[in-house]
Motif scaffolding. Sequence first.
Motif, PDB file in Angstrom:
ATOM      1  N   THR A  87      54.174  47.696  28.861  1.00 17.45           N
ATOM      2  CA  THR A  87      55.009  47.160  29.950  1.00 17.45           C
ATOM      3  C   THR A  87      54.295  47.320  31.287  1.00 17.45           C
ATOM      4  O   THR A  87      54.231  46.372  32.086  1.00 17.45           O
ATOM      5  N   GLU A  88      53.757  48.491  31.534  1.00 17.09           N
ATOM      6  CA  GLU A  88      53.047  48.741  32.787  1.00 17.09           C
ATOM      7  C   GLU A  88      51.867  47.780  32.944  1.00 17.09           C
ATOM      8  O   GLU A  88      51.635  47.235  34.021  1.00 17.09           O
ATOM      9  N   SER A  89      51.130  47.553  31.856  1.00 16.53           N
ATOM     10  CA  SER A  89      49.991  46.628  31.889  1.00 16.53           C
ATOM     11  C   SER A  89      50.437  45.203  32.170  1.00 16.53           C
ATOM     12  O   SER A  89      49.805  44.475  32.946  1.00 16.53           O
ATOM     13  N   LEU A  90      51.531  44.796  31.531  1.00 15.49           N
ATOM     14  CA  LEU A  90      52.037  43.432  31.691  1.00 15.49           C
ATOM     15  C   LEU A  90      52.605  43.176  33.085  1.00 15.49           C
ATOM     16  O   LEU A  90      52.699  42.030  33.516  1.00 15.49           O
ATOM     17  N   ILE A  91      52.991  44.217  33.771  1.00 18.60           N
ATOM     18  CA  ILE A  91      53.472  44.069  35.142  1.00 18.60           C
ATOM     19  C   ILE A  91      52.296  44.125  36.122  1.00 18.60           C
ATOM     20  O   ILE A  91      52.229  43.349  37.070  1.00 18.60           O
ATOM     21  N   ALA A  92      51.356  45.021  35.898  1.00 27.61           N
ATOM     22  CA  ALA A  92      50.235  45.215  36.817  1.00 27.61           C
ATOM     23  C   ALA A  92      49.261  44.045  36.818  1.00 27.61           C
ATOM     24  O   ALA A  92      48.823  43.606  37.885  1.00 27.61           O
ATOM     25  N   LEU A  93      48.896  43.531  35.659  1.00 27.88           N
ATOM     26  CA  LEU A  93      47.861  42.497  35.608  1.00 27.88           C
ATOM     27  C   LEU A  93      48.282  41.211  36.310  1.00 27.88           C
ATOM     28  O   LEU A  93      47.556  40.728  37.180  1.00 27.88           O
ATOM     29  N   PRO A  94      49.440  40.624  36.007  1.00 25.16           N
ATOM     30  CA  PRO A  94      49.818  39.394  36.723  1.00 25.16           C
ATOM     31  C   PRO A  94      49.938  39.605  38.233  1.00 25.16           C
ATOM     32  O   PRO A  94      49.585  38.736  39.023  1.00 25.16           O
ATOM     33  N   ARG A  95      50.411  40.767  38.625  1.00 25.27           N
ATOM     34  CA  ARG A  95      50.529  41.076  40.050  1.00 25.27           C
ATOM     35  C   ARG A  95      49.146  41.039  40.702  1.00 25.27           C
ATOM     36  O   ARG A  95      48.956  40.448  41.764  1.00 25.27           O
ATOM     37  N   ALA A  96      48.166  41.645  40.051  1.00 31.34           N
ATOM     38  CA  ALA A  96      46.807  41.655  40.586  1.00 31.34           C
ATOM     39  C   ALA A  96      46.203  40.256  40.582  1.00 31.34           C
ATOM     40  O   ALA A  96      45.546  39.852  41.546  1.00 31.34           O
ATOM     41  N   LEU A  97      46.427  39.502  39.508  1.00 27.82           N
ATOM     42  CA  LEU A  97      45.858  38.151  39.420  1.00 27.82           C
ATOM     43  C   LEU A  97      46.518  37.194  40.409  1.00 27.82           C
ATOM     44  O   LEU A  97      45.881  36.245  40.865  1.00 27.82           O
ATOM     45  N   ALA A  98      47.767  37.432  40.753  1.00 27.03           N
ATOM     46  CA  ALA A  98      48.452  36.585  41.739  1.00 27.03           C
ATOM     47  C   ALA A  98      47.740  36.661  43.084  1.00 27.03           C
ATOM     48  O   ALA A  98      47.686  35.669  43.819  1.00 27.03           O
ATOM     49  N   GLU A  99      47.171  37.815  43.383  1.00 26.23           N
ATOM     50  CA  GLU A  99      46.413  37.960  44.627  1.00 26.23           C
ATOM     51  C   GLU A  99      45.189  37.054  44.637  1.00 26.23           C
ATOM     52  O   GLU A  99      44.699  36.685  45.695  1.00 26.23           O
ATOM     53  N   GLY A 100      44.707  36.675  43.450  1.00 26.56           N
ATOM     54  CA  GLY A 100      43.573  35.763  43.328  1.00 26.56           C
ATOM     55  C   GLY A 100      43.991  34.309  43.178  1.00 26.56           C
ATOM     56  O   GLY A 100      43.161  33.450  42.906  1.00 26.56           O
ATOM     57  N   GLY A 101      45.274  34.029  43.330  1.00 24.31           N
ATOM     58  CA  GLY A 101      45.751  32.650  43.296  1.00 24.31           C
ATOM     59  C   GLY A 101      46.400  32.207  42.000  1.00 24.31           C
ATOM     60  O   GLY A 101      46.802  31.051  41.870  1.00 24.31           O
TER      61      GLY A 101
END
Length: 149
Positions: A98-112
């Motif tokens: 769950t933590e991974s699935l929340i963290a990764l999209p959040r980080a990738l959103a910063e890249g567009g």
Amino acid sequence: MSAALTLAKPEHLDKLVTLCAAFHEEGGITQTDEARRAALSPLLDGSPYGAIYLIGPARAPIGYLVICFGWSVEFGGLDAILDELYVRPGVRGRGIATESLIALPRALAEGGLRAVHLEVDRENAAAIKLYKRAGFAPRENYMFMSRKL
């Protein structure tokens, strides 16, 4: 146990092949280690088509996820498919996925990145619960379809 994510590099290939083989065995996916290496290597070498992240310490990862990039007019730009997510059975149930699935999209959103999609077995209630907990939702009237080439 931490769900810290590390971008995987070529030197992580052997660890990833082992994790990937365990994931494939669990899911009933038949593939040779040679085929796994051929599929994973370009993503480790910097292919623009996707990336692999190790979950946990890079020296001894407890899992991994593979994300593959695409483009969506509907979603307004760069999107991705979460192709594989695996956490070792011995550490499941601790919120790491769950933590991974929340963290990764959040980080990738910063890249567009505009959207992340995934495919899940409709009979796998635990996986569906996990994905919903991480903010994923089924799209009404849509289903993922494939054609192997």
